[in-house]
Design a protein around this motif. Structure first.
Motif, PDB file in Angstrom:
ATOM      1  N   ALA A   1       0.823  -1.206   0.000  1.00 15.55           N
ATOM      2  CA  ALA A   1       0.000   0.000   0.000  1.00 15.55           C
ATOM      3  C   ALA A   1       0.859   1.258   0.000  1.00 15.55           C
ATOM      4  CB  ALA A   1      -0.923  -0.005   1.217  1.00 15.55           C
ATOM      5  N   GLU A   2       2.107   1.138   0.500  1.00 15.99           N
ATOM      6  CA  GLU A   2       3.021   2.292   0.555  1.00 15.99           C
ATOM      7  C   GLU A   2       3.977   2.321  -0.630  1.00 15.99           C
ATOM      8  OE1 GLU A   2       4.184   2.778   5.107  1.00 15.99           O
ATOM      9  OE2 GLU A   2       4.333   0.685   4.455  1.00 15.99           O
ATOM     10  N   LEU A   3       3.971   1.274  -1.457  1.00 12.85           N
ATOM     11  CA  LEU A   3       4.960   1.130  -2.513  1.00 12.85           C
ATOM     12  C   LEU A   3       4.495   1.833  -3.786  1.00 12.85           C
ATOM     13  CD1 LEU A   3       7.663  -0.258  -3.135  1.00 12.85           C
ATOM     14  CD2 LEU A   3       6.366  -2.249  -3.918  1.00 12.85           C
ATOM     15  N   ASP A   4       5.376   2.629  -4.354  1.00 13.71           N
ATOM     16  CA  ASP A   4       5.065   3.270  -5.624  1.00 13.71           C
ATOM     17  C   ASP A   4       6.273   3.158  -6.551  1.00 13.71           C
ATOM     18  OD1 ASP A   4       6.906   5.235  -4.809  1.00 13.71           O
ATOM     19  OD2 ASP A   4       5.327   6.514  -4.009  1.00 13.71           O
ATOM     20  N   GLY A   5       6.096   3.620  -7.757  1.00 12.33           N
ATOM     21  CA  GLY A   5       7.141   3.481  -8.755  1.00 12.33           C
ATOM     22  C   GLY A   5       8.418   4.189  -8.391  1.00 12.33           C
ATOM     23  N   THR A   6       8.305   5.354  -7.794  1.00 14.13           N
ATOM     24  CA  THR A   6       9.490   6.131  -7.449  1.00 14.13           C
ATOM     25  C   THR A   6      10.340   5.389  -6.428  1.00 14.13           C
ATOM     26  OG1 THR A   6       8.317   8.191  -7.875  1.00 14.13           O
ATOM     27  CG2 THR A   6      10.307   8.324  -6.530  1.00 14.13           C
ATOM     28  N   ARG A   7       9.686   4.847  -5.395  1.00 15.74           N
ATOM     29  CA  ARG A   7      10.429   4.128  -4.361  1.00 15.74           C
ATOM     30  C   ARG A   7      11.070   2.862  -4.919  1.00 15.74           C
ATOM     31  NH1 ARG A   7       6.315   4.826   0.808  1.00 15.74           N
ATOM     32  NH2 ARG A   7       7.463   6.534   1.794  1.00 15.74           N
ATOM     33  N   LEU A   8      10.341   2.160  -5.765  1.00 10.49           N
ATOM     34  CA  LEU A   8      10.880   0.917  -6.311  1.00 10.49           C
ATOM     35  C   LEU A   8      12.044   1.194  -7.254  1.00 10.49           C
ATOM     36  CD1 LEU A   8      10.614  -2.112  -6.330  1.00 10.49           C
ATOM     37  CD2 LEU A   8       8.956  -1.916  -8.192  1.00 10.49           C
ATOM     38  N   ALA A   9      11.912   2.224  -8.085  1.00  6.84           N
ATOM     39  CA  ALA A   9      12.978   2.547  -9.029  1.00  6.84           C
ATOM     40  C   ALA A   9      14.241   3.032  -8.321  1.00  6.84           C
ATOM     41  CB  ALA A   9      12.495   3.614 -10.010  1.00  6.84           C
ATOM     42  N   ALA A  10      14.082   3.524  -7.088  1.00 11.96           N
ATOM     43  CA  ALA A  10      15.238   4.018  -6.336  1.00 11.96           C
ATOM     44  C   ALA A  10      15.999   2.900  -5.639  1.00 11.96           C
ATOM     45  CB  ALA A  10      14.790   5.046  -5.298  1.00 11.96           C
TER      46      ALA A  10
END
Length: 529
Positions: A101-110
């Motif tokens: 629920a807290e995971l988004d593309g920006t965090r994953l790509a980082a």
């Protein structure tokens, strides 16, 4: 948790151990003190590591936290994700724990590295917290943004449903389509199977440089006798590697398939146990019960993690049984089985691990040095269906390095027994003169037609190919030809370096889509550690 709270817990545990007038209370005090002390050590280690990282300030982001993300419906995936994060933090690794629920593309790509613990609900649905997963990620990720990401997936499911671990498979497919690189094959857990969870823990240990990660559930071992141990690489520039043979106390335990795993319960070196008994003024012949079996105090202490020397006084005065009840068990280690039940014994290839202080690794030291001939080894076999030999006669390409030859050797034996003779081995080690593990046997298989082809890569002999991934690249046209004829590719060996590099070469050769189809059809399988 703050430094002061850890000290409060520690001294509370010490006080409880000294003030209690019964064994149970004393043992509880030791446990509290031990856990608090370990937490303090872990916190100190993590602070030192963080300070070093801050000083180094690597521009490539190599020391970024490992992301541990979970998608949980009933709370089990969240629990396992929390345990995963704690294990890595305990090994000194920076970790970021997030729900989907807290995971988004920006965090994953980082991220440079991510571990996903995900459940499947109903007839193959994603947990509620992951319902917006695809929308959030797809909207925030550039086509090549995940190419640097290395990942692992722990998929929870129930095999009584038709779409077993469906969300785990969907997540894996999505990551591969976005060019992320798998650290190891997805680990499937059927109804909380403890063997699969121990396999996941073994991967965590490998990711953290061989850290001792306590088992979340203690394996039930059988008794096996060490009947043979032979050095495979005298004169090698690498650490000693040994071929070991064990026979079970119960002949019914000679039951496994090529590709299965041996879980070994190691023991402390005898001198460590003797020193502990001397410090505590205890008789090693005292009878106790350990892991539901009667044994001597010496035998029991060998299977337990001792308290640090600085806090030996905490254990002074404890009765032997209370001492054993208080100390946690040593963690298991996994090894690929190198033989078949028809051989009448279970064989392993084990390389010694040597730490910076010169001490041997816990399990490798026990198996290759401290356990004497005839010693009893705690061992159980874990089924590893994901690496079983093909049931048909499709061509088989076997790729590995070092002691990864163990799993490949068992597969070749199984193929020979089934009369399936179109097999190709690509194997990498240091030197042809010193590291040609089971070279005579491999040569005989080649002459007999069990192996149709063998290609070696010797990294210290000069020339090309240098590593096994270079051998794969050098023979790309022939490998593609075999794949077009229906060949399966099995990879066994080191997680760090070899497995990822071989995967990258195969991706270049075959294309991501084709390699993913091979994963889904069982034509591409890996057993890496």
């Amino acid at each position: 948790m703050t430094r002061w709270l850890w000290w409060i817990l520690f001294f509370s545990g010490v006080a409880l151990a000294w003030l209690s007038h019964n064994r149970l209370g004393a043992a509880a005090g030791v446990v509290v003190a031990y856990l608090a002390f370990c937490a303090g050590v872990i916190g100190s280690h993590r602070r030192r590591r963080a300070a070093r990282a801050a000083l180094a300030a690597p521009e490539d982001g190599a020391d970024r936290p490992t992301l541990v993300a979970y998608a949980s419906q009933t709370g089990f995936a969240e629990q396992l994700a929390t345990q995963t994060a704690q294990a890595l933090r305990g090994a000194g690794m920076p970790v970021q724990l997030l729900s989907f629920a807290e995971l988004d593309g920006t965090r994953l790509a980082a991220c440079g590295q991510a571990l996903f613990v995900v459940s499947t609900t109903g007839e193959g649905d994603a947990p509620d917290m992951a319902s917006g997963f695809a929308r959030r990620l797809l909207s925030g990720i550039a086509p090549e943004a995940l190419k640097p990401l290395r990942y692992g997936v722990l998929a929870l499911g129930d095999s009584s449903y038709a779409r077993f671990c469906a969300f785990g498979h969907a997540l894996t497919g999505w990551l591969q389509r976005h060019h992320a690189q798998p650290l190891f094959d997805m680990v499937e857990v059927d109804n909380g199977d403890p063997g699969a969870l121990r396999h996941w823990q073994n991967h965590l240990s490998a990711l953290s440089g061989g850290a001792e990660i306590a088992d979340w559930e203690r394996p039930r071992y059988g008794r096996w006798q060490l009947v043979d141990r032979q050095l495979l690489n005298p004169g090698s520039q690498g650490q000693p590697a040994y071929h070991l043979a064990l026979v079970p106390e119960d002949a019914a335990d000679l039951d496994w398939q090529a590709g299965d795993i041996a879980e070994v319960g190691p023991c402390q070196p005898p001198e460590v146990v003797a020193r502990l008994l001397d410090r505590l003024a205890l008789d090693g012949l005292t009878a106790v019960r350990c892991d539901s079996r009667p044994m001597t105090l010496t035998q029991a202490l060998a299977t337990r993690l001792p308290l640090p020397d600085a806090h030996m006084e905490t254990m002074a005065g404890l009765a032997p049984q209370a001492l054993i009840d208080a100390l946690p068990a040593l963690p298991h280690r996994e090894y690929s089985i190198a033989s078949l039940p028809a051989d009448g014994r279970l064989e392993l290839l084990v390389r010694q691990t040597v730490h910076e202080d010169g001490k041997l690794g816990l399990a490798s030291g026990w198996l290759t040095r401290h356990a004497e001939a005839g010693a009893h080894i705690a061992l159980r076999v874990r089924v590893n269906r994901a690496f079983h030999a093909p049931v048909d006669d499709r061509p088989l390409i076997l790729v590995g390095n070092g002691t990864g030859l163990a799993g490949l050797r068992a597969l070749i034996k199984a193929r020979a027994a089934a009369g399936h003779r179109r097999n190709w081995l690509l194997f990498g080690e240091r030197s042809a003169a010193h590291d040609d593990f089971h070279g005579a046997e491999i040569g005989a298989w080649l002459e007999q037609g069990v192996l149709q082809r063998v290609d070696h890569a010797w990294s210290r002999d000069g020339g090309a190919p240098h590593y096994v991934q270079d051998a794969v690249r050098a023979h790309a046209p022939e490998i593609v030809d075999w794949v077009e004829q229906g060949a399966a590719i099995y990879v066994c060996g080191s997680l760090q370096g070899m497995a990822g590099d071989v995967h990258a070469v195969l991706t270049d050769m075959l294309g991501e889509a084709r390699l993913q189809r091979m994963v889904e059809s069982g034509h591409y399988r890996r057993d890496v550690y």
